[in-house]
Scaffold this motif. Structure first.
Motif, PDB file in Angstrom:
ATOM      1  N   GLY A  42     -48.011-104.015   2.307  1.00 33.55           N
ATOM      2  CA  GLY A  42     -47.366-104.097   3.594  1.00 33.55           C
ATOM      3  C   GLY A  42     -46.265-103.324   3.598  1.00 33.55           C
ATOM      4  N   LYS A  43     -45.906-102.577   2.375  1.00 32.87           N
ATOM      5  CA  LYS A  43     -44.482-101.643   2.195  1.00 32.87           C
ATOM      6  C   LYS A  43     -44.762-100.576   1.530  1.00 32.87           C
ATOM      7  CE  LYS A  43     -41.847-105.844   1.542  1.00 32.87           C
ATOM      8  NZ  LYS A  43     -41.012-106.688   0.377  1.00 32.87           N
ATOM      9  N   ILE A  44     -44.109 -99.713   1.934  1.00 34.88           N
ATOM     10  CA  ILE A  44     -44.330 -98.324   0.963  1.00 34.88           C
ATOM     11  C   ILE A  44     -43.136 -98.236   0.098  1.00 34.88           C
ATOM     12  CG2 ILE A  44     -44.357 -95.905   1.512  1.00 34.88           C
ATOM     13  CD1 ILE A  44     -45.241 -96.319   4.422  1.00 34.88           C
ATOM     14  N   SER A  45     -43.596 -97.909  -1.007  1.00 35.02           N
ATOM     15  CA  SER A  45     -42.713 -97.781  -2.139  1.00 35.02           C
ATOM     16  C   SER A  45     -42.203 -96.232  -2.186  1.00 35.02           C
ATOM     17  CB  SER A  45     -43.180 -98.420  -3.532  1.00 35.02           C
ATOM     18  OG  SER A  45     -44.196 -97.316  -4.038  1.00 35.02           O
ATOM     19  N   LEU A  46     -41.209 -95.890  -3.107  1.00 33.63           N
ATOM     20  CA  LEU A  46     -40.888 -94.416  -3.243  1.00 33.63           C
ATOM     21  C   LEU A  46     -41.920 -93.948  -3.918  1.00 33.63           C
ATOM     22  CD1 LEU A  46     -38.652 -92.488  -2.981  1.00 33.63           C
ATOM     23  CD2 LEU A  46     -37.467 -93.328  -5.229  1.00 33.63           C
ATOM     24  N   ASP A  53     -44.248 -85.172   0.880  1.00 38.11           N
ATOM     25  CA  ASP A  53     -43.069 -84.734   0.868  1.00 38.11           C
ATOM     26  C   ASP A  53     -41.897 -84.775   1.665  1.00 38.11           C
ATOM     27  OD1 ASP A  53     -44.271 -83.194  -1.634  1.00 38.11           O
ATOM     28  OD2 ASP A  53     -44.517 -81.399  -0.591  1.00 38.11           O
ATOM     29  N   ALA A  54     -42.584 -84.780   2.984  1.00 40.87           N
ATOM     30  CA  ALA A  54     -41.447 -85.116   4.016  1.00 40.87           C
ATOM     31  C   ALA A  54     -40.904 -86.637   4.198  1.00 40.87           C
ATOM     32  CB  ALA A  54     -41.908 -84.441   5.561  1.00 40.87           C
ATOM     33  N   LEU A  55     -41.848 -87.447   3.860  1.00 34.77           N
ATOM     34  CA  LEU A  55     -41.560 -88.764   3.846  1.00 34.77           C
ATOM     35  C   LEU A  55     -40.612 -88.940   2.588  1.00 34.77           C
ATOM     36  CD1 LEU A  55     -41.702 -91.577   4.905  1.00 34.77           C
ATOM     37  CD2 LEU A  55     -43.565 -91.962   3.603  1.00 34.77           C
ATOM     38  N   PHE A  56     -40.747 -88.434   1.397  1.00 36.84           N
ATOM     39  CA  PHE A  56     -40.196 -88.533   0.313  1.00 36.84           C
ATOM     40  C   PHE A  56     -38.622 -88.114   0.481  1.00 36.84           C
ATOM     41  CE2 PHE A  56     -38.751 -87.232  -4.069  1.00 36.84           C
ATOM     42  CZ  PHE A  56     -38.942 -88.387  -4.719  1.00 36.84           C
ATOM     43  N   VAL A  57     -38.798 -87.169   1.216  1.00 32.91           N
ATOM     44  CA  VAL A  57     -37.231 -86.336   1.474  1.00 32.91           C
ATOM     45  C   VAL A  57     -36.341 -87.401   2.331  1.00 32.91           C
ATOM     46  CG1 VAL A  57     -35.904 -84.403   2.555  1.00 32.91           C
ATOM     47  CG2 VAL A  57     -37.839 -84.143   0.893  1.00 32.91           C
ATOM     48  N   ALA A  58     -37.138 -87.990   3.186  1.00 33.22           N
ATOM     49  CA  ALA A  58     -36.505 -88.684   4.466  1.00 33.22           C
ATOM     50  C   ALA A  58     -36.481 -90.309   3.894  1.00 33.22           C
ATOM     51  CB  ALA A  58     -37.185 -88.830   5.535  1.00 33.22           C
ATOM     52  N   PHE A  59     -36.949 -90.692   2.831  1.00 32.40           N
ATOM     53  CA  PHE A  59     -37.127 -91.988   2.383  1.00 32.40           C
ATOM     54  C   PHE A  59     -35.550 -92.726   2.451  1.00 32.40           C
ATOM     55  CE2 PHE A  59     -37.546 -95.660  -0.641  1.00 32.40           C
ATOM     56  CZ  PHE A  59     -38.767 -96.032  -0.374  1.00 32.40           C
ATOM     57  N   THR A  71     -40.583-100.888   5.096  1.00 31.11           N
ATOM     58  CA  THR A  71     -41.223-101.773   6.064  1.00 31.11           C
ATOM     59  C   THR A  71     -41.914-100.794   7.238  1.00 31.11           C
ATOM     60  OG1 THR A  71     -39.301-102.144   7.419  1.00 31.11           O
ATOM     61  CG2 THR A  71     -39.575-103.664   5.630  1.00 31.11           C
ATOM     62  N   ARG A  72     -42.810-101.400   7.854  1.00 27.67           N
ATOM     63  CA  ARG A  72     -43.295-100.872   9.209  1.00 27.67           C
ATOM     64  C   ARG A  72     -42.127-100.793  10.078  1.00 27.67           C
ATOM     65  NH1 ARG A  72     -48.589-101.172   9.842  1.00 27.67           N
ATOM     66  NH2 ARG A  72     -49.890-102.448   8.352  1.00 27.67           N
ATOM     67  N   GLU A  73     -41.201-101.416  10.305  1.00 30.47           N
ATOM     68  CA  GLU A  73     -40.171-101.119  11.165  1.00 30.47           C
ATOM     69  C   GLU A  73     -39.309 -99.864  10.751  1.00 30.47           C
ATOM     70  OE1 GLU A  73     -40.936-104.219   9.671  1.00 30.47           O
ATOM     71  OE2 GLU A  73     -41.763-105.237  11.532  1.00 30.47           O
ATOM     72  N   GLU A  74     -39.023 -99.891   9.265  1.00 31.50           N
ATOM     73  CA  GLU A  74     -38.166 -98.625   9.135  1.00 31.50           C
ATOM     74  C   GLU A  74     -39.120 -97.470   8.899  1.00 31.50           C
ATOM     75  OE1 GLU A  74     -35.455-100.825   5.536  1.00 31.50           O
ATOM     76  OE2 GLU A  74     -37.789-100.529   5.106  1.00 31.50           O
ATOM     77  N   PHE A  75     -40.465 -97.439   8.724  1.00 34.81           N
ATOM     78  CA  PHE A  75     -41.396 -96.353   8.608  1.00 34.81           C
ATOM     79  C   PHE A  75     -41.663 -95.968  10.054  1.00 34.81           C
ATOM     80  CE2 PHE A  75     -45.678 -94.623   9.140  1.00 34.81           C
ATOM     81  CZ  PHE A  75     -45.432 -93.630   8.329  1.00 34.81           C
ATOM     82  N   ALA A  76     -41.645 -96.786  11.103  1.00 33.47           N
ATOM     83  CA  ALA A  76     -41.749 -96.454  12.544  1.00 33.47           C
ATOM     84  C   ALA A  76     -40.550 -95.516  12.943  1.00 33.47           C
ATOM     85  CB  ALA A  76     -41.628 -97.654  13.412  1.00 33.47           C
ATOM     86  N   LYS A  77     -39.546 -95.368  12.372  1.00 30.82           N
ATOM     87  CA  LYS A  77     -38.450 -94.350  12.734  1.00 30.82           C
ATOM     88  C   LYS A  77     -38.459 -93.041  12.064  1.00 30.82           C
ATOM     89  CE  LYS A  77     -35.242 -98.193  13.274  1.00 30.82           C
ATOM     90  NZ  LYS A  77     -34.318 -99.243  12.264  1.00 30.82           N
ATOM     91  N   TYR A  78     -39.684 -92.957  11.195  1.00 26.97           N
ATOM     92  CA  TYR A  78     -40.115 -91.814  10.603  1.00 26.97           C
ATOM     93  C   TYR A  78     -40.402 -90.849  11.485  1.00 26.97           C
ATOM     94  CZ  TYR A  78     -42.426 -88.562   7.345  1.00 26.97           C
ATOM     95  OH  TYR A  78     -43.019 -87.275   6.804  1.00 26.97           O
ATOM     96  N   LYS A  79     -39.972 -89.739  11.885  1.00 29.00           N
ATOM     97  CA  LYS A  79     -40.138 -88.483  12.668  1.00 29.00           C
ATOM     98  C   LYS A  79     -40.052 -88.871  14.039  1.00 29.00           C
ATOM     99  CE  LYS A  79     -42.747 -85.210   9.880  1.00 29.00           C
ATOM    100  NZ  LYS A  79     -44.118 -84.391   9.533  1.00 29.00           N
TER     101      LYS A  79
END
Length: 79
Positions: A42-46, A53-59, A71-79
């Motif tokens: 339920g979470k995305i680790s580094l 690549d793009a998510l890694f840079v924005a992490f 978390t899902r909420e934090e990931f929802a703000k990606y792009k």
């Protein structure tokens, strides 16, 4: 005779352009949370984010609570 040798130059260029556009769209597409959460916790680790690549840079900026996971909420703000 191959199928490509029967194509006109303009048809071949149009086909190549379509392939390039499709590749660009695929590269720009946001991956799903589920596809990145490899261990299903339920979470995305580094480490999991490093597969994109793009998510890694924005992490770091997405990880608002600075716990090293998205978390899902934090990931929802990606792009």
């Amino acid at each position: 005779m191959t199928r490509f040798s029967r194509m006109t130059p303009s048809a071949l260029l149009a086909s190549l352009g379509l392939l390039a556009a499709t590749a660009t769209l695929a590269a720009d597409a946001k991956p799903s949370f589920e596809s990145l959460d490899k261990n299903g916790d339920g979470k995305i680790s580094l480490t999991e984010a490093s597969n994109n690549d793009a998510l890694f840079v924005a992490f770091k900026s997405l990880d608002t609570n600075k716990d090293g996971e998205l978390t899902r909420e934090e990931f929802a703000k990606y792009k």
